[in-house]
Design a protein around this motif. Structure first.
Motif, mmCIF file in Angstrom:
data_model
loop_
_atom_site.group_PDB
_atom_site.id
_atom_site.type_symbol
_atom_site.label_atom_id
_atom_site.label_comp_id
_atom_site.label_asym_id
_atom_site.label_seq_id
_atom_site.Cartn_x
_atom_site.Cartn_y
_atom_site.Cartn_z
ATOM 1 N N GLN A 121 -58.725 -23.920 -27.636
ATOM 2 C CA GLN A 121 -58.218 -22.725 -26.959
ATOM 3 C C GLN A 121 -56.946 -22.160 -27.601
ATOM 4 O O GLN A 121 -56.433 -21.137 -27.144
ATOM 5 N N ASP A 122 -56.472 -22.776 -28.660
ATOM 6 C CA ASP A 122 -55.246 -22.342 -29.316
ATOM 7 C C ASP A 122 -55.601 -21.487 -30.536
ATOM 8 O O ASP A 122 -56.031 -22.007 -31.569
ATOM 9 N N ASP A 123 -55.419 -20.189 -30.426
ATOM 10 C CA ASP A 123 -55.784 -19.283 -31.518
ATOM 11 C C ASP A 123 -54.950 -19.524 -32.771
ATOM 12 O O ASP A 123 -55.362 -19.134 -33.870
ATOM 13 N N ARG A 124 -53.810 -20.164 -32.627
ATOM 14 C CA ARG A 124 -53.009 -20.495 -33.818
ATOM 15 C C ARG A 124 -53.670 -21.598 -34.632
ATOM 16 O O ARG A 124 -53.415 -21.727 -35.829
ATOM 17 N N ARG A 137 -49.942 -26.134 -36.306
ATOM 18 C CA ARG A 137 -49.103 -25.031 -35.828
ATOM 19 C C ARG A 137 -48.088 -24.614 -36.896
ATOM 20 O O ARG A 137 -47.789 -23.419 -37.042
ATOM 21 N N ALA A 138 -47.586 -25.603 -37.646
ATOM 22 C CA ALA A 138 -46.661 -25.269 -38.731
ATOM 23 C C ALA A 138 -47.372 -24.480 -39.825
ATOM 24 O O ALA A 138 -46.815 -23.532 -40.387
ATOM 25 N N VAL A 139 -48.607 -24.855 -40.119
ATOM 26 C CA VAL A 139 -49.394 -24.112 -41.102
ATOM 27 C C VAL A 139 -49.613 -22.685 -40.621
ATOM 28 O O VAL A 139 -49.481 -21.713 -41.388
ATOM 29 N N SER A 140 -49.945 -22.543 -39.341
ATOM 30 C CA SER A 140 -50.158 -21.205 -38.788
ATOM 31 C C SER A 140 -48.909 -20.347 -38.911
ATOM 32 O O SER A 140 -48.980 -19.159 -39.260
ATOM 33 N N ASP A 141 -47.751 -20.940 -38.652
ATOM 34 C CA ASP A 141 -46.502 -20.204 -38.775
ATOM 35 C C ASP A 141 -46.241 -19.753 -40.205
ATOM 36 O O ASP A 141 -45.540 -18.759 -40.436
ATOM 37 N N SER A 142 -46.830 -20.471 -41.166
ATOM 38 C CA SER A 142 -46.609 -20.123 -42.575
ATOM 39 C C SER A 142 -47.622 -19.092 -43.082
ATOM 40 O O SER A 142 -47.542 -18.665 -44.231
ATOM 41 N N GLY A 143 -48.588 -18.706 -42.229
ATOM 42 C CA GLY A 143 -49.467 -17.610 -42.614
ATOM 43 C C GLY A 143 -50.953 -17.885 -42.633
ATOM 44 O O GLY A 143 -51.752 -16.955 -42.773
ATOM 45 N N ARG A 144 -51.378 -19.134 -42.500
ATOM 46 C CA ARG A 144 -52.810 -19.458 -42.444
ATOM 47 C C ARG A 144 -53.142 -20.092 -41.109
ATOM 48 O O ARG A 144 -52.309 -20.794 -40.525
#
Length: 440
Positions: A246-249, A182-189
């Motif tokens: 189920q988490d698109d992030r 989730r932290a990676v997703s927040d950073s753009g990937r």
């Protein structure tokens, strides 16, 4: 691409191969012995092609140098059982087969095709291998197979820059892995590239979660279908997987994107020229794709962490492997047995280890034989796991359940990836498919 070279009977058309097994002269030889096999030809059949076949040929060449025997290797393609069966029926059986699944080895033994391994081979295996590898080579208390090459299917591969930019370190628990994603997703990937188009990758996801949560005894029972797929432990593992799916992030392209991504594509999403995910779960063979196809340097801009422990369970180690067996109907099964004796020692494993793309479950192999630190670490993890290693569950199942595209476990888990809202219904579907396949 990599793992499904271990496909069981798939209904493919049998390949027409000339496994020209010829022999003249003979005699026995201990591994490391004299040239008393001069004049003999040992024919070896297996799934390998390309670089794997070339590297295994170097092992065979080393055997020839020791014994004087010639060797011939013929790639069978995925459908080993059908190809070998047709050659036995035609009176042209190879001497040795590198069998890619526990289920295939059992099938060969039950058909009466295999020679029990010699005392020399058995003593080497008992000295050099954990008991679990001996068990996977044994049918009805008789040792038939030597697991020469293994795969480590409990590795998560990642782009170090992507994790660094997100300010996270490689996780040690499953929950930490999701948090890191989730932290990676927040950073753009996106966090994970999931190869849902290839149903076998989803079985590997399930097996790692289930082994960690439920433990090895239940894993063995489920693999043998002595435990129903409706068991609460299966539902728990599906629920755990569903949280990720189920988490698109967490999943690159969401569920729809995952279902249109095959295994090579999942590696490309992380290590290719336009990456859009930070991590990809699959076996040690991911490294070969990242290195050979996308120019990544393993240990530098492509690295791995062990599949983390789920809940209160230990970190899982799921494996696969290729077992060498001797056919009774081979033209020179005596020389074939000498090859098995050679393969059972660390010297043979060291030849391929130096070339890369290889793991050995042989605990006597010096880890220094491996060509790089990353492979060395993976090999050490495999050996140190000892008897807690478990063979890929779907590779132990009947092909109709665990090894057929668009059917059985592959399709049901793809349906679950599409809609993971009802783990109980998925477990019931898995049980219905398993019950039919194991009964058949």
């Amino acid at each position: 691409m990599m793992r499904r070279r271990t496909t069981l009977l798939t209904g493919c058309t049998a390949l027409v191969l000339a496994l020209g097994a010829t022999a003249c002269g003979g005699g026995t030889v201990e591994a490391g012995g004299d040239k008393s096999l001069g004049g003999s030809t040992v024919t070896v059949a297996g799934v390998w092609s390309g670089a794997e076949q070339e590297n295994f040929q170097k092992v065979l060449d080393a055997f020839s140098e020791k014994t004087g025997a010639r060797t011939e290797f013929v790639a069978t393609g995925d459908n080993v059982s059908t190809v070998v069966g047709s050659k036995i029926e035609g009176g042209n059986a190879p001497d040795v087969v590198m069998v890619p699944q526990v289920g295939v080895l059992e099938q060969f033994a039950e058909a009466g095709w295999l020679e029990p391994l010699s005392d020399t081979a058995r003593e080497s295996i008992e000295a050099n291998y954990a008991g679990v590898w001996q068990d996977y080579g044994t049918v009805d208390d008789t040792l038939y197979g030597l697991y020469f090459k293994a795969a480590h299917k409990s590795t998560v591969w990642y782009d170090p820059d992507a994790l660094a930019q997100a300010g996270v370190r490689p996780p040690t628990t499953y929950e930490e892995m999701l948090d890191a994603g989730r932290a990676v997703s927040d950073s753009g990937r996106a966090a994970f590239a999931v190869a849902g188009q290839d149903g076998w990758t989803l079985t590997d996801w399930f097996e790692n979660v289930y082994l960690s949560q439920a433990g090895p005894e239940k894993y063995d029972a489920l693999a043998a279908h002595d435990l129903a797929w409706t068991d609460a432990g299966v539902v728990d593992a599906l629920t755990t997987l569903g949280e990720l799916f189920q988490d698109d992030r967490l999943v690159a392209g969401g569920q729809k994107g995952a279902l249109t991504t095959d295994f090579p594509g999942s590696v490309e999403k992380v290590f290719g020229p336009a990456p859009d995910a930070a991590m990809v779960y699959e076996g040690d063979f991911v490294a070969g794709v990242a290195k050979d196809q996308f120019g990544r340097t393993i240990g530098d801009d492509a690295d791995f962490f062990p599949f983390p422990a789920v809940g209160d369970g230990p970190a899982p180690v799921v494996s696969g492997g290729d077992a060498a067996v001797v056919l009774k109907d081979g033209a020179n099964s005596e020389a074939g047995m000498a090859l098995i004796e050679y393969l059972a020692g660390p010297e043979a494993a060291a030849v391929w280890a130096a070339e890369g793309g290889f793991l050995s479950p042989n605990k006597r192999l010096d880890l220094a034989a491996y060509a790089d630190d990353v492979t060395r670490a993976i090999a050490e993890s495999l050996v140190e796991a000892g008897d807690t290693v478990r063979f890929d569950m779907s590779d132990q199942a009947p092909a109709a359940f665990g090894g057929t595209k668009g059917a059985g476990e592959w399709k049901i888990l793809q349906d679950f990836l599409r809609d993971p809202s009802d783990p109980e219904a998925t477990a019931a579907a898995l049980e219905a498919a398993a019950a039919k396949a194991y009964q058949d």
